[in-house]
Motif scaffolding. Structure first.
Motif, PDB file in Angstrom:
ATOM      1  N   SER A   1       0.869  -1.168   0.000  1.00  0.00           N
ATOM      2  CA  SER A   1       0.000   0.000   0.000  1.00  0.00           C
ATOM      3  C   SER A   1       0.910   1.223   0.000  1.00  0.00           C
ATOM      4  O   SER A   1       2.003   1.180   0.567  1.00  0.00           O
ATOM      5  CB  SER A   1      -0.880  -0.022   1.246  1.00  0.00           C
ATOM      6  OG  SER A   1      -1.761   1.065   1.219  1.00  0.00           O
ATOM      7  N   TYR A   2       0.469   2.264  -0.643  1.00  0.00           N
ATOM      8  CA  TYR A   2       1.333   3.442  -0.790  1.00  0.00           C
ATOM      9  C   TYR A   2       0.722   4.666  -0.131  1.00  0.00           C
ATOM     10  O   TYR A   2      -0.462   4.951  -0.311  1.00  0.00           O
ATOM     11  CB  TYR A   2       1.592   3.722  -2.262  1.00  0.00           C
ATOM     12  CG  TYR A   2       2.380   2.623  -2.915  1.00  0.00           C
ATOM     13  CD1 TYR A   2       3.762   2.600  -2.800  1.00  0.00           C
ATOM     14  CD2 TYR A   2       1.745   1.588  -3.588  1.00  0.00           C
ATOM     15  CE1 TYR A   2       4.503   1.570  -3.362  1.00  0.00           C
ATOM     16  CE2 TYR A   2       2.467   0.551  -4.154  1.00  0.00           C
ATOM     17  CZ  TYR A   2       3.848   0.545  -4.040  1.00  0.00           C
ATOM     18  OH  TYR A   2       4.581  -0.475  -4.584  1.00  0.00           O
ATOM     19  N   LEU A   3       1.564   5.345   0.612  1.00  0.00           N
ATOM     20  CA  LEU A   3       1.176   6.598   1.241  1.00  0.00           C
ATOM     21  C   LEU A   3       1.751   7.711   0.376  1.00  0.00           C
ATOM     22  O   LEU A   3       2.949   7.734   0.125  1.00  0.00           O
ATOM     23  CB  LEU A   3       1.798   6.630   2.633  1.00  0.00           C
ATOM     24  CG  LEU A   3       1.418   7.728   3.585  1.00  0.00           C
ATOM     25  CD1 LEU A   3      -0.072   7.707   3.880  1.00  0.00           C
ATOM     26  CD2 LEU A   3       2.195   7.542   4.896  1.00  0.00           C
TER      27      LEU A   3
ATOM     28  N   ILE B   1       5.425   6.417  -0.203  1.00  0.00           N
ATOM     29  CA  ILE B   1       6.060   5.593   0.830  1.00  0.00           C
ATOM     30  C   ILE B   1       5.392   4.219   0.740  1.00  0.00           C
ATOM     31  O   ILE B   1       4.166   4.113   0.836  1.00  0.00           O
ATOM     32  CB  ILE B   1       5.824   6.195   2.231  1.00  0.00           C
ATOM     33  CG1 ILE B   1       6.468   7.580   2.305  1.00  0.00           C
ATOM     34  CG2 ILE B   1       6.348   5.281   3.318  1.00  0.00           C
ATOM     35  CD1 ILE B   1       5.993   8.403   3.479  1.00  0.00           C
ATOM     36  N   GLU B   2       6.195   3.202   0.531  1.00  0.00           N
ATOM     37  CA  GLU B   2       5.635   1.855   0.352  1.00  0.00           C
ATOM     38  C   GLU B   2       5.532   1.132   1.688  1.00  0.00           C
ATOM     39  O   GLU B   2       6.484   1.110   2.463  1.00  0.00           O
ATOM     40  CB  GLU B   2       6.536   1.055  -0.595  1.00  0.00           C
ATOM     41  CG  GLU B   2       5.993  -0.322  -0.922  1.00  0.00           C
ATOM     42  CD  GLU B   2       6.941  -1.081  -1.853  1.00  0.00           C
ATOM     43  OE1 GLU B   2       6.776  -0.972  -3.077  1.00  0.00           O
ATOM     44  OE2 GLU B   2       7.841  -1.768  -1.330  1.00  0.00           O
ATOM     45  N   VAL B   3       4.381   0.552   1.931  1.00  0.00           N
ATOM     46  CA  VAL B   3       4.188  -0.294   3.104  1.00  0.00           C
ATOM     47  C   VAL B   3       3.785  -1.670   2.577  1.00  0.00           C
ATOM     48  O   VAL B   3       2.714  -1.825   2.002  1.00  0.00           O
ATOM     49  CB  VAL B   3       3.093   0.286   4.024  1.00  0.00           C
ATOM     50  CG1 VAL B   3       2.733  -0.695   5.116  1.00  0.00           C
ATOM     51  CG2 VAL B   3       3.557   1.604   4.631  1.00  0.00           C
TER      52      VAL B   3
END
Lengths: 218, 410
Positions: A14-16, A128-130
Motif C-alpha cells: 500500500s502506498y502513502l 512511501i511503500e508499506v
C-alpha cells in the motif's frame, strides 16, 4: 506436482502519498524539478501511477506525459515521455536521467514553449511503500495458481511491476520464482512478456492465470 | 463539554465485497492485522451534517471492524466559538477576518475546556480541521502520533488567521490534505488523502431503472431525450448561468434538456439571488429544469445523476468536487472545469473531458453526444478510477498505511 524448495510468499503493498515542496507551472520548471526529484518521486509518477491508472489501457503511461499533454498541450513532448517503458529500467536514477534529458532537450529546441504557463501546475509527490504479507504461500504450481486468485490489484502490481526495482533484473517476482524454484523457464518467459501497458492489472492477472493453467495441463 | 460518539454499525466490511471484490477486502484485513488493538482517536467538531461527519460515520466503524481500538470524539463549544470557527473557515479560504483580536483567546479557551474533558489517549490521534487544532497541547506529556487532517483549501489563507494557526499545526507529526493544490509549505510531512464517497450510501447505491424513470417523470424530464445535468448549490462559483449558455450552444445541434438541481437557496440570501438569476436566464425554455431540492433529497439526486446522459460540473472554483465523484461512480460521462480537485478525478480524454470555458464545455458535450461509444468508455474508466481511489474503503486503506508507516510496523 513438483514442490519448490523455497516457497512463494504473496505480499501486498500500500502506498502513502506525500506531497512534495516542488511544483512546476512551465515545461522549464518541470525539467528543473525532474533534475532534483527523489527516487521516491520518480517512482510515484511512473511505476506507481501505472498501477494507480491500470484501467487506462490507451495512451496513459506516466504523470509527466499526461500533464504535458493535458495541461501544456504539447503532444510531441507528451508522446516522447509516454514512450519510455518502465520495463527497460532497473534503477530510478536511469529513468530520471532520461525524463530530464527529454524535457530539457525539448525546451532547448522550442524555447518559446518552455516558459508557457500550464493550465494546471504539476505537483511533485512521492510514495512511501508499506508492504505486508497476505498470509498466502505457494510451493507448487497449483498453490501458486490458487494464490493468484486471491491477489488484489496492489499485490499484483507489487509482484509484477514494482518488483523490477527490488530485483534489479528485467523480470518480475512471479517469473523469477517459476524459473528458479520450479525450473519452468519457458513459462517464466511467457509471463514476463505480458504487456502491462495494454492490459489492466486485472486482465494481466487473468492472462498469467491462463498461462499457468496451460502449463499445468501439459 | 465533548461527546464520545457511539460507533454506528449499519453496514459491514463484507458488504463492500460486492463492490470491490474479495481480494481488496482481504487486503484491508492484511494491512489491519498488524494494527490489531492499537488505539486510534478521531476528533472533529460535529457529529452530523457536513462532509467530515459523513466520512467519519462510515470510516470509524470500518476501522473498528478491522480490529483497531478506535474512538471518535466531538468537541463542543458555545455559539461564540462556532462564530469564530466559521470566520476562520471563510478566512482560510481567502476571505477577510473581521473578528476582534480577543477571538483567538476565546478559541483557545474552548480548546482548553475540551482538553479538560477529553481523554486524549490514542496511539494515533487524528484531529480534523481547525476547530480542535489546539488539542495538540495535550501532547506535551503524552506519547503517540498526532496528525492534523485539513479538509479545506489552504492555498490562499488570510494571513492573520494562518499566522495564528500555523504554530499549532507545526506541532503535529504530519498533516493530511485533500489535494496537493490545497496544501501549504510546512515543516512537517504533508500526506495526500483524497475525499471519498460511500458506494453503499443512499446517494450512491444502485437504483432500479423503473425508480430512476419515475423520478425523471415526477420532475417532468423526458427520459427519451438527452439529459445534461449539473448538481450543485445555487452558487456563482458553480457557474449555473455558464451551464445554461453551454446548453444553448449544444441545443443548436441536439434536442437535449438541461437539469440544474441543488439546494441551499432557501437559507442563503446569495443562493436565492443566484437561483433568481438562473430562472431569469432560463425563462421560456421548457427543456431547462431548475430544481431547488431540500437537504433530504439524496435518493432523488442519485436518480437524477443515474438518469442523465452527461453530467456537467462547470465550476469556476471548486473544492474536491464530490458531485463529480458521484457521477463517475454511476458510470456517467462527465464534462467538468479543470479547477480544484476535478483534474485528479477527470483525467482528460481518459475518465471524462475537461473544459476551460463555456464554449469548450459545449464542444466536449457535443463530442460526447456524437460519440456515444467513446462516452461509454470514458464513463466505464471513470467508474474504475473512483473504485480504485475515491471510495470510503480507499480512505480506510490510506489511514491503515499511514498508521503502519508512523508506527514502523511493517
Amino acid at each position: 506436482m513438483k514442490s519448490a524448495e523455497s516457497h512463494f510468499q504473496f505480499v501486498t503493498a500500500s502506498y502513502l502519498t506525500r506531497i512534495g515542496d516542488q511544483k512546476a507551472t512551465t515545461l522549464a520548471e518541470l525539467g528543473e524539478g525532474l533534475k532534483d526529484s527523489s527516487d521516491a518521486s520518480v517512482f510515484y509518477h511512473t511505476f506507481q501511477t501505472l498501477g494507480r491508472h491500470h484501467f487506462l489501457t490507451e495512451g496513459f503511461s506516466n504523470d509527466f506525459a499526461q500533464w504535458v499533454l493535458a495541461s501544456c498541450n504539447r503532444a510531441e513532448l507528451a508522446e516522447q515521455l509516454a514512450s519510455l517503458d518502465i520495463r527497460d529500467y532497473l534503477s530510478l536514477a536511469e529513468l530520471r536521467t532520461d525524463l530530464h534529458r527529454i524535457v530539457t532537450e525539448y525546451c532547448a529546441t522550442y524555447p518559446a514553449y518552455a516558459g508557457q504557463v500550464a493550465f494546471e501546475p504539476f505537483y511533485f509527490c512521492d510514495a512511501i511503500e508499506v508492504a505486508v504479507p497476505l498470509g498466502v504461500e505457494a510451493r507448487t504450481l497449483e498453490e501458486f495458481r490458487r494464490g493468484l486468485e486471491r491477489l488484489s490489484h496492489a499485490a499484483f502490481h507489487y509482484h509484477f511491476v514494482a518488483s523490477r526495482l527490488r530485483l534489479h533484473l528485467r523480470t518480475n517476482d512471479f517469473s523469477l520464482w517459476l524459473e528458479t524454484s520450479l525450473g519452468l523457464s519457458a513459462l517464466a518467459q511467457r509471463v514476463n512478456r505480458i504487456d502491462i501497458y495494454t492490459n489492466t492489472l486485472e486482465s494481466a492477472r487473468v492472462k498469467l492465470a491462463a498461462l499457468v493453467d496451460e502449463e499445468a495441463a501439459r | 463539554m465533548s461527546t464520545t460518539m457511539p460507533i454506528p454499525r449499519l453496514i459491514h466490511l463484507d458488504d463492500y465485497i460486492s463492490v470491490l471484490g474479495e481480494p481488496e477486502v482481504a487486503e484491508l484485513r492484511a494491512l489491519a492485522a498488524r494494527l490489531h488493538g492499537r488505539t486510534v482517536q478521531m476528533v472533529n467538531s460535529t457529529a452530523v451534517g457536513g462532509g467530515v461527519a459523513e466520512i467519519l460515520n462510515r470510516l470509524v466503524p470500518i476501522l473498528q471492524e478491522l480490529g483497531l481500538a478506535i474512538r471518535w470524539d466531538v468537541i463542543r463549544g458555545g455559539s461564540d466559538f462556532f462564530e469564530i470557527t466559521k470566520a476562520f473557515h471563510n478566512a482560510l479560504h481567502g476571505g477577510s477576518y473581521d473578528m476582534p483580536p480577543e477571538s483567538f483567546d476565546v478559541f483557545l479557551g474552548y480548546n482548553e475546556q475540551n482538553l479538560g474533558r477529553l481523554q486524549m489517549e490514542g496511539e494515533f490521534t487524528v484531529i480534523h480541521d481547525p476547530q480542535p487544532v489546539a488539542l495538540i497541547k495535550a501532547r506535551a506529556d503524552r506519547w503517540g502520533h498526532w496528525i492534523w487532517r485539513c479538509h479545506i483549501d489552504l492555498s490562499r489563507p488570510n494571513p492573520t488567521v494562518w499566522k495564528f494557526l500555523e504554530p499549532w499545526v507545526d506541532r503535529y507529526d504530519g498533516t493530511i490534505f485533500s489535494s496537493p493544490e490545497f496544501s501549504r509549505q510546512l515543516s512537517i510531512p504533508q500526506y495526500l488523502f483524497y475525499p471519498c464517497i460511500d458506494p453503499l450510501a443512499e446517494k450512491n447505491r444502485e437504483l432500479e431503472p423503473e425508480f430512476v424513470r419515475a423520478v425523471l417523470e415526477r420532475f417532468q424530464i423526458d427520459p427519451g431525450r438527452p439529459i445534461l445535468t449539473q448538481i450543485s448549490r445555487f452558487d456563482r462559483l458553480k457557474d449555473p448561468v455558464g451551464v445554461v449558455r453551454a446548453y444553448r450552444l449544444v441545443k443548436r445541434y441536439f434536442d437535449c434538456q438541461l437539469v440544474l438541481a441543488g439546494g441551499g437557496a432557501s437559507d442563503d440570501p446569495e443562493g436565492e439571488a443566484v437561483l433568481a438569476e438562473v430562472r431569469e436566464v432560463a425563462q421560456g425554455d421548457t427543456d431547462i429544469h431548475i430544481l431547488n431540492l431540500p437537504p433530504w433529497s439524496a435518493t432523488e439526486i442519485n436518480a437524477l445523476q443515474r438518469g442523465s446522459t452527461i453530467v456537467i460540473q462547470k465550476s469556476l472554483r471548486e473544492g474536491f468536487g464530490l458531485t463529480v465523484t458521484e457521477a463517475l461512480w454511476k458510470r456517467k460521462p462527465v464534462v467538468a472545469s479543470a479547477v480544484g480537485g476535478i483534474p485528479a478525478q477527470v483525467i482528460h480524454k481518459h475518465t471524462g473531458m475537461l473544459a476551460h470555458s463555456v464554449e469548450g464545455a459545449a464542444y466536449q458535450i457535443r463530442f460526447l453526444l456524437s460519440n456515444p461509444a467513446i462516452a461509454t468508455k470514458l464513463a466505464e474508466q471513470g467508474h474504475e478510477h473512483v473504485r480504485e481511489h475515491f471510495l470510503i474503503t480507499s480512505n480506510a486503506k490510506r489511514y491503515l498505511t499511514l498508521f503502519l508507516h508512523l508506527a514502523g510496523s511493517f
